[in-house]
Design an enzyme around this catalytic site. Sequence first.
Site, PDB file in Angstrom:
ATOM      1  N   THR A 234       0.837  -1.196   0.000  1.00 61.10           N
ATOM      2  CA  THR A 234       0.000   0.000   0.000  1.00 61.10           C
ATOM      3  C   THR A 234       0.876   1.251   0.000  1.00 61.10           C
ATOM      4  OG1 THR A 234      -0.115   0.054   2.420  1.00 61.10           O
ATOM      5  CG2 THR A 234      -1.866  -1.130   1.262  1.00 61.10           C
TER       6      THR A 234
ATOM      7  N   ASP B 235     -13.720  -1.363  10.529  1.00 61.31           N
ATOM      8  CA  ASP B 235     -12.746  -1.171  11.610  1.00 61.31           C
ATOM      9  C   ASP B 235     -12.168   0.239  11.564  1.00 61.31           C
ATOM     10  OD1 ASP B 235     -11.318  -1.890  13.864  1.00 61.31           O
ATOM     11  OD2 ASP B 235      -9.646  -2.722  12.735  1.00 61.31           O
TER      12      ASP B 235
ATOM     13  N   ASP C 265      -6.029   0.513   6.267  1.00 66.19           N
ATOM     14  CA  ASP C 265      -6.365  -0.759   6.910  1.00 66.19           C
ATOM     15  C   ASP C 265      -7.696  -1.320   6.418  1.00 66.19           C
ATOM     16  OD1 ASP C 265      -4.071  -1.151   8.280  1.00 66.19           O
ATOM     17  OD2 ASP C 265      -4.992  -1.259  10.251  1.00 66.19           O
TER      18      ASP C 265
END
Length: 300
Positions: free
Chosen positions: A107, A155, A174
């Site tokens: 990422t 999340d 995330d």
Amino acid sequence: MPSESEEDQSEGDHESFVEIDPTQRYGRYDELLGSGAVKKVYRAFDQEEGIEVAWNRVKLSKFINDSTMTERLYSEVRLLKSLKNKNIIALHNVWRDEERNTLNFMTEVCTSGNLREYRRKHKNVSMKALKKWSFQILKGLEYLHTHEPCVIHRDLNCSNVFVNGNLGQVKIGDLGLAAIVGKNHSAHSVLGTPEFMAPELYEEDYTEMVDIYSFGMCVLEMLTLEIPYGECDNIAKIYKKVTSGVRPQALSKIKDLEVRAFVERCLAQPRARPSATELLKDPFFDEVDDEDDDENNYYL
């Protein structure tokens, strides 16, 4: 000409990769950027583009008895590769390492770490700056929630939002636990961080509105510098308060009634909770210039 000792020193200055991905494009350094229950994040380098990236490694051993979950996780992370939005951390590549039994994905990396650390480091931040950060998080959620198919983060919390401090730019990251849902926009597995989880998430029947609840808790943390439900010393107590509709004590520390009302809107019952698109039009953001946000050219 440099002496032999100078050449040796020069070669010693080069940092070596400890691992290279199957495409030979990405090299991983030994430096750990962060870690969680099932994931570790290392500093890495994209040799093709000449930029630093983050090498995320998820231990699949946690799901060793659930092959369906493993395959679902893998397929969902692959789908996330198609997401393109300036307020979402870009996913460059993903692969499964059979030998180590891990799922790896590359990422983009943000220069200033996560929002929780950044906010604690910079305690003197104006309300306008906090609103700009909140606005960008909502823009990212709007993209996820209106994507086809809909994506639920599940999340969202301040440690999963990342900052480029020189630009005042924040990005949601995330996404490894995100759920891709169909037309009914409902999901059923219980995942997340207890302090930020909406009550309906515990009931295993929820929609993307759980992210709006988590967003409200993020705003609360940004305002108070306290993690919600810090008064609880275990998860069971948090669960009891959340499912009973008891608000975190930190909420009472917000003296500005307009700001407190905005947070309360995010924490409302699912059917009364506004969407990301609706919240972006809230008077709370009247002083945030959407054009400035589009350029990401403001400095804090």
